[in-house]
Design an enzyme around this catalytic site. Structure first.
Site, PDB file in Angstrom:
ATOM      1  N   LYS A   1       0.860  -1.175   0.000  1.00 30.52           N
ATOM      2  CA  LYS A   1       0.000   0.000   0.000  1.00 30.52           C
ATOM      3  C   LYS A   1       0.898   1.227   0.000  1.00 30.52           C
ATOM      4  O   LYS A   1       2.030   1.204   0.497  1.00 30.52           O
ATOM      5  CB  LYS A   1      -0.953   0.019   1.193  1.00 30.52           C
ATOM      6  CG  LYS A   1      -0.320   0.163   2.570  1.00 30.52           C
ATOM      7  CD  LYS A   1       0.050   1.553   3.027  1.00 30.52           C
ATOM      8  CE  LYS A   1      -1.113   2.512   2.894  1.00 30.52           C
ATOM      9  NZ  LYS A   1      -0.666   3.906   3.358  1.00 30.52           N
TER      10      LYS A   1
ATOM     11  N   THR B   1       5.138   6.636   3.405  1.00 32.56           N
ATOM     12  CA  THR B   1       3.946   6.056   4.017  1.00 32.56           C
ATOM     13  C   THR B   1       3.563   4.836   3.197  1.00 32.56           C
ATOM     14  O   THR B   1       2.614   4.815   2.454  1.00 32.56           O
ATOM     15  CB  THR B   1       2.778   7.038   4.136  1.00 32.56           C
ATOM     16  OG1 THR B   1       1.729   6.399   4.842  1.00 32.56           O
ATOM     17  CG2 THR B   1       2.286   7.560   2.831  1.00 32.56           C
TER      18      THR B   1
ATOM     19  N   THR C   1     -10.637  14.959   7.118  1.00 32.27           N
ATOM     20  CA  THR C   1     -12.097  15.064   7.061  1.00 32.27           C
ATOM     21  C   THR C   1     -12.668  14.208   5.952  1.00 32.27           C
ATOM     22  O   THR C   1     -13.872  14.187   5.769  1.00 32.27           O
ATOM     23  CB  THR C   1     -12.513  16.534   6.836  1.00 32.27           C
ATOM     24  OG1 THR C   1     -11.863  17.030   5.663  1.00 32.27           O
ATOM     25  CG2 THR C   1     -12.098  17.384   8.017  1.00 32.27           C
TER      26      THR C   1
END
Length: 411
Positions: A187, A198, A411
């Site tokens: 990923k 990441t 968000t």
């Protein structure tokens, strides 16, 4: 590519539907435990027997709690039998409580599988600074043996964050007359930069490999694959590559003195390179994969630094996105790489279109260059004429969508 590399790759077969469970003795799965609103968010890989294991980890000084726990697991015997990974929350910058949660996650996972605790590895990815919802995670771990949660595709999905697609593959070849498989899943989409990012990558093989040789191989190959990709120049806190080799192929244990060691190295390198390129291709907001090939540098290390400098340049990345053949941005990135070179020997090509020769611009068709840069895979060639050093790096274009995605990540 050198002839011996070509000869080795002719022995390696990419499997159309290969995945992390293609090697013998592995299972995987994924489920929704409630960290994320509706997507799968807890995945695992399991080997029937303890496997030789090796890992490489982020260079970020803020290493997340799962990395510390996993490194401790591997250090005990250089073996792993299972990996559990959650998405949605990174368990990074969470202090003592975060470390306790990572240990609890490892212990409960090992208990459910009935394995030694130090044979379990833990990984997390997602939002930094929030504690894991351990009640939800523990409930999820308790359900990993349920049949409906099984399958490599579920694992590939469960580990994703902002990725747009799953990343999994497998290859096969022969060693000692035995069929050997290597499978992988990864990923990564944003906060991707050379020297880990990441990014999580999990690799399995049924080859028998000695632990120290596996560690050395992974470290060397990572420097040519996962550490040669970039999306946005950010390096994250949770990144790791783990490889497990469980020996179920029943070959003679592999090490540097085995006559077919290079076949294994070529196979492992191919898996790592393909996963790395898929991560770069899936960069947040990206519309194309960009490959930079540097040759003629003083050393391989110099070529590596120059290729990273080009692929990391936001000006190069935005020019590629806009299909603008602005070769001056490439020259600039080469010039500030900090490497020794003679500017009068530098040549640059966009695919088959030469735009600079020996440090000077050459006439080219803007229309042809634009048409090339509109493709979904772009190769930039930089030839330096100073030596035999060479390297390849991968990245993507930088688009308006990258800002949109990251402006509202929480968000």
């Amino acid at each position: 590519m050198e002839s011996n590399q070509l000869a080795l790759q002719e022995k390696i077969y990419l499997l159309p539907n290969g995945n992390i469970t293609t090697p013998k003795g592995y299972t995987a799965g994924g489920l929704h435990c409630g960290i994320r609103k509706s997507k799968l968010d807890l995945g695992w890989v399991y080997s029937e027997v303890p496997a030789s294991a090796a890992g490489v980890y982020t260079t970020n000084l803020f290493q997340a709690a799962p990395l510390k726990v996993t490194q401790e697991s591997i250090a005990k015997e250089n073996k792993l039998q299972a990996i559990v990974c959650n998405s949605g929350i990174a368990n990074a910058c969470t202090g003592e409580q975060g470390l306790k949660d990572a240990y609890e996650m490892r212990q409960n996972f090992a208990n459910v599988l009935g394995i030694e605790e130090h044979y379990a590895a833990v990984a997390s990815t997602g939002l930094i600074g929030e504690l894991l919802p351990m009640e939800k995670i523990n409930q999820g771990i308790a359900s990993i043996n349920d049949e409906e949660n099984a399958g490599p595709a579920r694992f590939e999905t469960a580990i994703l964050t902002t990725d747009t697609k799953e990343k999994g593959m497998a290859i096969q070849f022969e060693i000692d007359g035995k069929t050997v498989s290597i499978g992988g899943a990864a990923k990564g989409s944003g906060m991707i930069h050379p020297n880990m990012a990441t990014m999580l990558s999990f690799i399995t093989t049924d080859a028998a490999v000695e632990s120290q040789s596996l560690h050395t191989a992974l470290k060397t190959i990572t420097n040519k694959s996962f550490n040669m990709i970039t999306v946005d120049g950010d390096t994250s806190t949770n990144d790791m590559v783990l490889v497990m080799a469980n020996g179920q192929a029943e070959n003679q244990p592999l090490n540097e003195s085995h006559p077919e060691w290079q076949v294994f190295i070529e196979g492992l390198g191919l898996v790592c390179e393909m996963l790395a390129k898929e991560i770069a291709r899936d960069g947040e907001g990206a519309s194309k994969l960009v490959e930079v090939q540097v040759s003629g540098a003083v050393t391989d290390e110099a070529a590596s630094a120059i290729s990273k400098s080009i692929i990391s340049s936001n000006l190069v990345k935005t020019a590629v996105h806009g299909a603008d053949a602005n070769w001056g941005r490439i020259i600039t990135a080469i010039g500030y790489s900090g490497q020794q070179l003679d500017p009068t020997k530098v040549s640059i090509g966009l695919g088959t279109i030469p735009v600079v020769e020996n440090g000077m611009p050459v006439p080219f068709s803007e229309e042809d260059a634009k048409a090339y840069l509109l493709k979904d895979t772009i190769v930039i060639y930089a030839t330096l004429g100073d030596g035999n050093g060479k390297a390849t790096a991968w990245g993507c274009d930088l688009s308006y969508d990258y800002v949109r995605i990251n402006a509202s990540y929480r968000t």
